[in-house]
Design a protein around this motif. Sequence first.
Motif, PDB file in Angstrom:
ATOM      1  N   GLU A 132       0.831  -1.204   0.000  1.00 28.11           N
ATOM      2  CA  GLU A 132       0.000   0.000   0.000  1.00 28.11           C
ATOM      3  C   GLU A 132       0.864   1.252   0.000  1.00 28.11           C
ATOM      4  OE1 GLU A 132      -3.892  -1.588   2.500  1.00 28.11           O
ATOM      5  OE2 GLU A 132      -2.051  -1.065   3.567  1.00 28.11           O
ATOM      6  N   ALA A 133       1.952   1.231   0.788  1.00 27.51           N
ATOM      7  CA  ALA A 133       2.844   2.382   0.841  1.00 27.51           C
ATOM      8  C   ALA A 133       3.498   2.628  -0.516  1.00 27.51           C
ATOM      9  CB  ALA A 133       3.915   2.175   1.916  1.00 27.51           C
ATOM     10  N   PHE A 134       3.829   1.537  -1.236  1.00 28.52           N
ATOM     11  CA  PHE A 134       4.433   1.708  -2.551  1.00 28.52           C
ATOM     12  C   PHE A 134       3.476   2.407  -3.508  1.00 28.52           C
ATOM     13  CE2 PHE A 134       5.034   0.398  -6.919  1.00 28.52           C
ATOM     14  CZ  PHE A 134       6.357   0.761  -7.126  1.00 28.52           C
ATOM     15  N   ARG A 135       2.200   2.059  -3.452  1.00 30.15           N
ATOM     16  CA  ARG A 135       1.223   2.725  -4.315  1.00 30.15           C
ATOM     17  C   ARG A 135       1.165   4.214  -4.012  1.00 30.15           C
ATOM     18  NH1 ARG A 135      -3.757  -1.568  -3.472  1.00 30.15           N
ATOM     19  NH2 ARG A 135      -2.464  -3.453  -3.553  1.00 30.15           N
ATOM     20  N   VAL A 136       1.174   4.545  -2.728  1.00 30.44           N
ATOM     21  CA  VAL A 136       1.157   5.964  -2.345  1.00 30.44           C
ATOM     22  C   VAL A 136       2.435   6.646  -2.825  1.00 30.44           C
ATOM     23  CG1 VAL A 136       1.129   7.559  -0.399  1.00 30.44           C
ATOM     24  CG2 VAL A 136      -0.338   5.539  -0.368  1.00 30.44           C
ATOM     25  N   ASN A 137       3.584   5.999  -2.619  1.00 31.78           N
ATOM     26  CA  ASN A 137       4.861   6.559  -3.068  1.00 31.78           C
ATOM     27  C   ASN A 137       4.862   6.796  -4.575  1.00 31.78           C
ATOM     28  OD1 ASN A 137       5.816   6.387  -0.459  1.00 31.78           O
ATOM     29  ND2 ASN A 137       6.878   4.445  -0.777  1.00 31.78           N
ATOM     30  N   PHE A 138       4.391   5.795  -5.299  1.00 31.01           N
ATOM     31  CA  PHE A 138       4.368   5.892  -6.753  1.00 31.01           C
ATOM     32  C   PHE A 138       3.512   7.068  -7.201  1.00 31.01           C
ATOM     33  CE2 PHE A 138       2.484   4.838 -10.876  1.00 31.01           C
ATOM     34  CZ  PHE A 138       3.602   4.539 -11.631  1.00 31.01           C
ATOM     35  N   ALA A 139       2.333   7.188  -6.615  1.00 33.31           N
ATOM     36  CA  ALA A 139       1.410   8.257  -7.008  1.00 33.31           C
ATOM     37  C   ALA A 139       1.988   9.633  -6.688  1.00 33.31           C
ATOM     38  CB  ALA A 139       0.064   8.068  -6.310  1.00 33.31           C
ATOM     39  N   ILE A 140       2.547   9.804  -5.484  1.00 39.75           N
ATOM     40  CA  ILE A 140       3.060  11.114  -5.073  1.00 39.75           C
ATOM     41  C   ILE A 140       4.307  11.488  -5.874  1.00 39.75           C
ATOM     42  CG2 ILE A 140       4.080  12.408  -3.174  1.00 39.75           C
ATOM     43  CD1 ILE A 140       2.271  10.934  -1.266  1.00 39.75           C
ATOM     44  N   ARG A 141       5.214  10.534  -6.044  1.00 41.67           N
ATOM     45  CA  ARG A 141       6.453  10.837  -6.766  1.00 41.67           C
ATOM     46  C   ARG A 141       6.176  11.174  -8.227  1.00 41.67           C
ATOM     47  NH1 ARG A 141      10.606   6.204  -4.345  1.00 41.67           N
ATOM     48  NH2 ARG A 141      10.715   7.068  -2.228  1.00 41.67           N
ATOM     49  N   LEU A 142       5.274  10.447  -8.824  1.00 45.23           N
ATOM     50  CA  LEU A 142       4.947  10.723 -10.213  1.00 45.23           C
ATOM     51  C   LEU A 142       4.268  12.084 -10.337  1.00 45.23           C
ATOM     52  CD1 LEU A 142       4.972   9.769 -13.082  1.00 45.23           C
ATOM     53  CD2 LEU A 142       2.857   8.519 -12.687  1.00 45.23           C
ATOM     54  N   ALA A 143       3.358  12.387  -9.431  1.00 49.09           N
ATOM     55  CA  ALA A 143       2.689  13.695  -9.454  1.00 49.09           C
ATOM     56  C   ALA A 143       3.694  14.823  -9.231  1.00 49.09           C
ATOM     57  CB  ALA A 143       1.593  13.737  -8.392  1.00 49.09           C
ATOM     58  N   LEU A 144       4.624  14.630  -8.294  1.00 50.61           N
ATOM     59  CA  LEU A 144       5.637  15.648  -8.019  1.00 50.61           C
ATOM     60  C   LEU A 144       6.556  15.834  -9.221  1.00 50.61           C
ATOM     61  CD1 LEU A 144       7.034  17.534  -6.018  1.00 50.61           C
ATOM     62  CD2 LEU A 144       8.312  15.587  -5.155  1.00 50.61           C
ATOM     63  N   SER A 145       6.957  14.747  -9.861  1.00 49.95           N
ATOM     64  CA  SER A 145       7.834  14.843 -11.034  1.00 49.95           C
ATOM     65  C   SER A 145       7.156  15.582 -12.169  1.00 49.95           C
ATOM     66  CB  SER A 145       8.252  13.444 -11.491  1.00 49.95           C
ATOM     67  OG  SER A 145       8.970  12.775 -10.478  1.00 49.95           O
ATOM     68  N   GLU A 146       5.885  15.293 -12.384  1.00 47.92           N
ATOM     69  CA  GLU A 146       5.151  15.960 -13.456  1.00 47.92           C
ATOM     70  C   GLU A 146       5.041  17.456 -13.184  1.00 47.92           C
ATOM     71  OE1 GLU A 146       1.424  13.996 -13.817  1.00 47.92           O
ATOM     72  OE2 GLU A 146       2.248  12.255 -14.870  1.00 47.92           O
ATOM     73  N   MET A 147       4.780  17.825 -11.928  1.00 49.07           N
ATOM     74  CA  MET A 147       4.644  19.239 -11.613  1.00 49.07           C
ATOM     75  C   MET A 147       5.976  19.976 -11.783  1.00 49.07           C
ATOM     76  SD  MET A 147       3.994  21.239  -8.090  1.00 49.07           S
ATOM     77  CE  MET A 147       5.767  21.123  -7.926  1.00 49.07           C
ATOM     78  N   LEU A 148       7.081  19.374 -11.324  1.00 48.45           N
ATOM     79  CA  LEU A 148       8.392  20.005 -11.461  1.00 48.45           C
ATOM     80  C   LEU A 148       8.775  20.164 -12.928  1.00 48.45           C
ATOM     81  CD1 LEU A 148      10.365  18.190  -8.610  1.00 48.45           C
ATOM     82  CD2 LEU A 148       9.520  20.533  -8.619  1.00 48.45           C
ATOM     83  N   ALA A 149       8.491  19.145 -13.720  1.00 47.47           N
ATOM     84  CA  ALA A 149       8.793  19.224 -15.144  1.00 47.47           C
ATOM     85  C   ALA A 149       7.956  20.313 -15.811  1.00 47.47           C
ATOM     86  CB  ALA A 149       8.545  17.873 -15.811  1.00 47.47           C
TER      87      ALA A 149
END
Length: 221
Positions: A132-149
């Motif tokens: 479950e934590a991996f799913r949360v990590n994946f979602a947050i990291r991907l969202a953060l990467s998209e916003m920074l880009a």
Amino acid sequence: QRDLLDMQEKENQLRMEVGAAQQKVLVLDDLKDRRASLDADREALAKKIGQFKQLETAFGKDGVPALLIEQALPTIETRANDILDRLSGGEMSISFETQRELKTRDNLKETLDIQIRDRAGVRDYEMFSGGEAFRVNFAIRLALSEMLAQRAGARLQTLVIDEGFGSQDEIGRQRLLEAINLVKADFAKILVITHIDELKDAFQARIEVEKTEKGSVVRVV
């Protein structure tokens, strides 16, 4: 004649005292001017100290960085929840808490806590399993990467997922594959690293690494 000499001696003594007093007055006037100059310097330094303290507060963790984070969090939260909704079948969502009440005072403390909601209610990040934590990590990291880009005016070119499937059950793996397919249009290349043989057929192009007695052998499929 004796009285005259006494008077002249007293006069000379008084003249010397007057001269010494005048010298002291000149010294006091000089000290007064110096004090005025030092007072002006002190006021200027106090003003600078005040400005530096404002800058220290502004650029401290509770200043501009906190303001930027607070402005960015809604975008990250929305995008992360979109991804997490697909990963969890609509059962999980996250929210970011930026303030926390102090136990000893009525004031609020600046913080950044991740609150996760599922069928059991709202819990802290630490209370969830590895999958479950991996799913949360994946979602947050991907969202953060998209916003920074997006802020940098660039496009994310590569997404690397290293051993993310091992912590998932069969349903979790399927949902993670669906999430990858969901975002694959946003990347030029997606690399998934895994040791699970059942996932090989899920990807058209593969780089298989086999360990042999002579060393590792790489084969492109």
